[in-house]
Design an enzyme around this catalytic site. Structure first.
Site, PDB file in Angstrom:
ATOM      1  CB  SER A  12      34.971  32.261  43.752  1.00 20.40           C
ATOM      2  OG  SER A  12      34.627  33.232  43.689  1.00 20.40           O
ATOM      3  CE  LYS A  80      37.411  42.850  38.118  1.00 22.05           C
ATOM      4  NZ  LYS A  80      37.618  41.763  37.388  1.00 22.05           N
ATOM      5  CG  ASP A  81      32.649  39.597  37.566  1.00 20.36           C
ATOM      6  OD1 ASP A  81      33.793  40.433  36.198  1.00 20.36           O
ATOM      7  OD2 ASP A  81      32.858  39.367  37.932  1.00 20.36           O
ATOM      8  NE  ARG A 128      40.865  45.709  32.938  1.00 17.46           N
ATOM      9  CZ  ARG A 128      41.803  46.160  33.510  1.00 17.46           C
ATOM     10  NH1 ARG A 128      42.430  46.909  33.278  1.00 17.46           N
ATOM     11  NH2 ARG A 128      41.538  45.022  34.281  1.00 17.46           N
ATOM     12  NE  ARG A 129      43.598  42.953  35.338  1.00 19.57           N
ATOM     13  CZ  ARG A 129      42.426  42.350  36.065  1.00 19.57           C
ATOM     14  NH1 ARG A 129      42.476  41.326  36.068  1.00 19.57           N
ATOM     15  NH2 ARG A 129      41.920  42.775  37.736  1.00 19.57           N
ATOM     16  NE  ARG A 146      38.245  31.941  33.248  1.00 20.13           N
ATOM     17  CZ  ARG A 146      36.369  30.735  33.498  1.00 20.13           C
ATOM     18  NH1 ARG A 146      36.469  30.026  32.324  1.00 20.13           N
ATOM     19  NH2 ARG A 146      36.105  31.148  34.022  1.00 20.13           N
ATOM     20  N   GLY A 147      41.270  30.738  36.536  1.00 14.74           N
ATOM     21  CA  GLY A 147      41.487  30.242  37.433  1.00 14.74           C
ATOM     22  C   GLY A 147      41.152  31.568  38.766  1.00 14.74           C
ATOM     23  CB  VAL A 149      42.669  34.974  43.669  1.00 12.06           C
ATOM     24  CG1 VAL A 149      44.238  35.551  44.174  1.00 12.06           C
ATOM     25  CG2 VAL A 149      41.907  35.754  43.391  1.00 12.06           C
ATOM     26  CB  THR A 151      44.264  28.715  40.608  1.00  7.01           C
ATOM     27  OG1 THR A 151      43.068  28.324  41.968  1.00  7.01           O
ATOM     28  CG2 THR A 151      44.482  27.837  40.042  1.00  7.01           C
ATOM     29  NE  ARG A 152      42.526  34.335  37.698  1.00 10.62           N
ATOM     30  CZ  ARG A 152      42.308  35.234  35.929  1.00 10.62           C
ATOM     31  NH1 ARG A 152      43.210  35.986  36.197  1.00 10.62           N
ATOM     32  NH2 ARG A 152      40.417  34.867  36.339  1.00 10.62           N
ATOM     33  CB  CYS A 257      33.254  42.597  31.224  1.00 15.21           C
ATOM     34  SG  CYS A 257      32.928  41.069  31.297  1.00 15.21           S
TER      35      CYS A 257
END
Length: 324
Positions: A12, A80-81, A128-129, A146-147, A149, A151-152, A257
């Site tokens: 990515s 974090k992943d 979480r968010r 999903r997708g 950055v 794309t979002r 996570c």
């Protein structure tokens, strides 16, 4: 002839950008050249909700296997992943200084979270968010997305199709009023102009390890003495202590996570301060706790995380967060 080392990364734009930054720093420190190896992970291939994919480690497993198999000397992850338990044969050789830890709102028409209209649609793939958003404003409609950055970002009305270089083309879906993304990723991609509000941790605690990179090697080292020495110099002690406390808390809660758990450690006046939150997925109940300890070593940071988690579990955090 200058020797080179091989660094593995997901493909990515964000992964290659942050890997490129880390590799350049290590090349300067070691005097070695870099070869980049792209590895496709399950998280890049499988479609559907991140929570349903199993969340933890879905972006890391293939990259780690490639490292174990000798396909690269070093792998770069978003910390974090990563699952909180380190696999046998691999070690986090360096955790460099952390980027911005906060979550970022990218809203239409420059709107902040408080300015969004009643019933506004906000996109996020993170339980979480979503839970913390619902706790703050019950009227919001949370849309699972999903997708990558760009794309979002393209889902936000008026933002349009955002390219990897930060430029914006024609509008794509534009079906959302806002999306929530990690500020660190936005900044690394040079897309911070689309951030309309950096969300204060008092409203939204980040994921454990958010904003930090993990540089992973085989336990025996990289095979390059210069690179091993460069990794040791690249490691940032304060960042490592912060994320060790956060990840120890997550591990003790037995939460991955994809769980509605937030944690953030900071160094204040010679102490390590750890704030944590456990949320009911629907936002109806939120448990926030804090603890601190003298700034010491990794073992002490982990003990702080475990201690705070045990206190939260005793108060019913597993039930609150749907982990029981």
């Amino acid at each position: 002839m200058t020797q080179s080392f091989r660094v593995g990364t997901r493909g990515s734009a964000l992964a290659t950008t942050q890997t490129g930054w880390a590799a350049d720093q290590l090349a300067q420190l070691s005097g070695l050249e870099v070869d980049t190896v792209l590895v496709k992970t399950e998280g890049d291939v499988v479609t559907g909700s991140l929570a349903n994919l199993g969340g933890t480690g879905v972006f890391a497993a293939a990259l780690r296997q490639h490292l174990l198999d000798g396909g690269c000397d070093l792998a770069v992850h978003s910390l974090k992943d990563l699952p909180t338990v380190q696999p046998e044969g691999l070690v986090l050789a360096a955790i460099p200084p952390r980027e911005d830890v906060r979550d970022a709102l990218c809203g239409r028409d420059g709107m902040t979270l408080d300015q969004l209209p009643e019933g506004a649609k906000i996109g996020t793939g993170s339980p979480r968010r979503a839970a913390q958003l619902r706790a703050y404003r019950q009227d919001l409609v949370i849309v699972d997305i999903r997708g990558n950055v760009p794309t979002r970002l393209g889902r936000v009305k008026g933002v349009g199709d955002t390219h990897d270089d930060g430029s914006v083309g024609r509008a794509t879906q534009g079906d959302l009023d806002a999306v929530i993304l990690a500020a660190a990723g936005m900044r690394r991609l040079g897309l911070e102009q689309h951030i309309t509000e950096y969300l204060d941790p008092s409203i939204m605690l980040p994921a454990p390890g958010q904003g930090a990179l993990a540089l992973e090697t085989r336990t025996a080292g990289t095979g390059h003495a210069e690179l091993d020495q460069a990794l040791a110099r690249f490691d940032d002690l304060h960042t490592r202590l912060q994320v060790e406390a956060e990840r120890a808390l997550l591990n003790q809660l037995e939460a991955g996570c994809a769980a509605p758990i937030g944690a953030l450690a900071s160094v204040q006046d010679g102490e390590l301060v750890l704030d944590a939150v456990a949320c009911n997925p629907d936002g109806s109940e939120v448990m926030r706790r804090s603890a601190k300890a003298p700034l010491a070593d990794v073992a002490a940071a982990q003990a702080l995380g475990r201690g705070l988690a045990n206190g939260m579990l005793a108060d019913g955090a597993a039930v609150v967060a749907g982990l029981a």
